[in-house]
Design a protein around this motif. Structure first.
Motif, short mmCIF file in Angstrom:
data_model
loop_
_atom_site.label_atom_id
_atom_site.label_comp_id
_atom_site.label_asym_id
_atom_site.label_seq_id
_atom_site.Cartn_x
_atom_site.Cartn_y
_atom_site.Cartn_z
N GLY A 1 -1.83 9.17 9.39
CA GLY A 1 -1.67 9.67 8.03
C GLY A 1 -1.32 11.15 8.02
N ARG A 2 -1.99 11.93 8.87
CA ARG A 2 -1.69 13.36 8.94
C ARG A 2 -0.28 13.60 9.46
NH1 ARG A 2 -7.06 13.37 10.83
NH2 ARG A 2 -6.33 13.43 12.99
N ARG A 3 0.11 12.85 10.47
CA ARG A 3 1.44 13.04 11.07
C ARG A 3 2.55 12.64 10.10
NH1 ARG A 3 1.51 10.07 16.68
NH2 ARG A 3 3.61 10.97 16.72
N LEU A 4 2.27 11.71 9.20
CA LEU A 4 3.28 11.32 8.23
C LEU A 4 3.56 12.41 7.22
CD1 LEU A 4 2.19 7.63 7.58
CD2 LEU A 4 4.37 8.36 8.53
N ALA A 5 2.62 13.33 7.06
CA ALA A 5 2.78 14.38 6.05
C ALA A 5 3.60 15.57 6.55
CB ALA A 5 1.41 14.86 5.58
N SER A 6 3.67 15.78 7.86
CA SER A 6 4.28 17.00 8.39
C SER A 6 5.80 16.98 8.48
CB SER A 6 3.70 17.31 9.77
OG SER A 6 4.02 16.27 10.68
N ARG B 1 -0.04 -1.63 11.17
CA ARG B 1 0.68 -1.83 12.43
C ARG B 1 0.79 -0.44 13.08
NH1 ARG B 1 5.60 -2.89 11.08
NH2 ARG B 1 5.43 -2.98 8.80
N PHE B 2 -0.35 -0.01 13.64
CA PHE B 2 -0.46 1.38 14.08
C PHE B 2 0.44 1.68 15.28
CE2 PHE B 2 -4.87 0.81 12.22
CZ PHE B 2 -4.51 1.38 11.01
N ALA B 3 0.55 0.75 16.20
CA ALA B 3 1.41 0.99 17.37
C ALA B 3 2.86 1.17 16.93
CB ALA B 3 1.30 -0.17 18.35
N ARG C 1 5.42 2.34 5.95
CA ARG C 1 5.12 0.92 5.69
C ARG C 1 4.28 0.33 6.81
NH1 ARG C 1 10.52 0.87 4.00
NH2 ARG C 1 11.18 -0.08 5.97
N ALA C 2 4.62 0.69 8.03
CA ALA C 2 3.84 0.18 9.17
C ALA C 2 2.40 0.68 9.10
CB ALA C 2 4.49 0.62 10.49
N ALA D 1 16.13 10.42 10.05
CA ALA D 1 14.70 10.62 10.30
C ALA D 1 13.87 10.23 9.10
CB ALA D 1 14.44 12.09 10.67
N GLN D 2 14.37 10.51 7.90
CA GLN D 2 13.62 10.15 6.70
C GLN D 2 13.57 8.63 6.51
OE1 GLN D 2 15.83 12.54 3.91
NE2 GLN D 2 14.38 14.27 4.03
N GLU D 3 14.64 7.93 6.89
CA GLU D 3 14.61 6.47 6.83
C GLU D 3 13.58 5.90 7.80
OE1 GLU D 3 18.51 5.06 7.60
OE2 GLU D 3 19.32 5.65 5.64
N VAL D 4 13.58 6.45 9.01
CA VAL D 4 12.59 5.99 10.00
C VAL D 4 11.18 6.32 9.53
CG1 VAL D 4 11.80 6.22 12.39
CG2 VAL D 4 14.26 6.19 11.89
N LEU D 5 11.06 7.46 8.87
CA LEU D 5 9.75 7.87 8.36
C LEU D 5 9.24 6.89 7.29
CD1 LEU D 5 7.82 10.22 8.86
CD2 LEU D 5 8.91 11.43 6.96
N SER D 6 10.13 6.40 6.47
CA SER D 6 9.73 5.40 5.46
C SER D 6 9.23 4.13 6.13
CB SER D 6 10.93 5.08 4.55
OG SER D 6 11.33 6.22 3.83
#
Length: 422
Positions: free
Chosen positions: A234-239, A302-304, A296-297, A287-292
């Motif tokens: 969650g933290r890494r998704l914000a940076s 689906r943490f891995a 969702r994962a 990168a933003q598409e992959v981030l989306s």
């Protein structure tokens, strides 16, 4: 039974004057039968005890001696089967309770049963003697078994710990499908452990117990990490948003837009840099598409996969930052060489002369394999200097920088070869 027949007639009366002798022989034959039965029981008990010993040895020991012991015991088994069949045949052949038993039959029965008893006693003694010879192997097997039991026992608390950690993760709202599947996969190994070392061997059982323990501990560790993993993702998704903005800003500053820069350098020096902002913007979009997808994962636990997607995002950013930095570095170097091209020439000539001195150290003439590449490097440098001087108002400084760098690389390779040879 011996007191009379169904009609109340005495045995002695039905057999004539020799009835007393028959009864004596009948009693002796019965005693021989009882002795044979005792001998059979003792031999059978010795065989069963020895079978347990041999099974323990073969379960714990895979040496040649253990295999030979098992083979020898199998040979004893065939001998004992033969003696047992003789005993059963002798018992079945003589009905000592029969009223028609005569002295000769009773005497033969006694002799045959005594012979069988002696065979049974002899077989038991052979078994006992064989068992005494197995004592060193049995002691070693017992030691192996004693070592195996704690190993198996250590696997059980590890399994309980894994189950507890999995329950705690689920109580925290996490599905924990991965650890649950890993724990379920331990079922076959656990079943084999429960069947015991006597069936599957001590060494395989120890290996299996260690494997189950390690895997159970890994399941427990993974289940315990899940809450922290979820929070960390969650933290890494914000940076990445801030990083994307910074890359876009830096890329916009790369394009050599000012007229002064265009005036001072030929198009060959900077024309390819014009696409850097566009390429950076495309990388940021990817990168933003992959981030989306990573978000969702994460939502679907689906943490891995989320972690792998975040790594892909950072790799895209890393490559883009490297390209932007390389473009900025090129502009910096172009400006430096435009102001003082002689500095780049002198730097390269110094490296070349230093290598030439090294090649001549301790020699009258340099080795051809060193002199040839150094002469080629010198000629290449002079051609680059001539091209720069003849380039007019806007020479191709980037081609010049590329050539001088290539010359220094050639010289460095020769220097490395000289030093390695010495």
């Amino acid at each position: 039974m011996w007191g009379g027949s169904a009609g109340g007639v005495g045995v002695g009366e039905g057999r004539g004057g020799g009835g007393g002798r028959v009864e004596e022989l009948r009693a002796e034959a019965q005693a021989a039968k009882d002795a044979a039965a005792d001998a059979f029981y003792e031999m059978d008990t010795a065989q069963r005890d020895l079978r347990i010993t041999v099974e323990t040895i073969t379960a714990a020991d895979d040496s040649r001696q253990a295999a030979l012991a098992a083979s020898d015991f199998a040979g004893f088994g065939r001998r004992i089967d033969h003696v047992s069949q003789e005993y059963i045949a002798a018992v079945d052949a003589h009905d000592l309770d029969s009223g028609a038993l005569d002295a000769g039959t009773a005497s033969r029965a006694r002799e045959e049963l005594l012979r069988v008893r002696d065979e049974l006693v002899r077989a038991r003694r052979e078994l006992e003697r064989f068992g005494r010879g197995l004592e060193p192997l049995a002691a070693r097997a017992a030691s192996q078994l004693a070592r195996g039991a704690p190993t198996v026992e250590r696997a059980r608390p590890a399994l309980r710990e894994a189950t507890g950690a999995l329950d705690a993760a689920r109580a925290a709202g996490l599905s924990a499908d991965g650890p649950a599947a890993a724990l379920a996969a331990l079922g076959p190994g656990l079943r084999l452990l429960n069947e015991g070392a006597g069936r599957h061997g001590v060494k395989p059982t120890i290996r299996r117990a260690e494997d189950v323990r390690r895997r159970a501990e890994a399941v427990a560790a993974e289940a315990r990490r899940l809450p922290e993993t979820a929070a960390g993702i969650g933290r890494r998704l914000a940076s990445p948003r801030t990083r994307a903005e910074a890359i876009t800003t830096r890329a916009g500053n790369v394009e050599p837009g000012p007229s002064e820069l265009r005036r001072r350098f030929s198009a060959a020096c900077w024309q390819d840099l014009q696409r850097v902002p566009e390429q950076a913007a495309e990388s940021v979009r990817q990168a933003q598409e992959v981030l989306s997808r990573a978000r969702r994962a994460r939502e679907e636990q689906r943490f891995a996969e989320a972690t792998a997607l975040l790594q892909e995002v950072h790799a895209l950013f890393g490559r883009t930052e490297e390209a932007v930095s390389a473009a900025g570095e090129r502009l910096r170097r172009l400006e430096e060489v435009a102001v003082a091209p002689r500095r780049e020439i002198d730097r390269t000539r110094f490296v070349l002369r230093d290598a030439q001195r090294l090649a001549m150290t301790g020699r009258t003439f340099p080795e051809p394999r060193h002199a040839g590449p150094l002469d080629a490097a010198a000629e290449r440098l002079e051609r680059a200097v001539t091209a720069l001087e003849n380039g007019g108002r806007n020479p191709d400084y980037w081609a010049f920088l590329t050539e001088t760098e290539a010359v220094r690389s050639m010289v460095a390779a020769v220097v490395e070869e000289i030093r390695a040879g010495r």
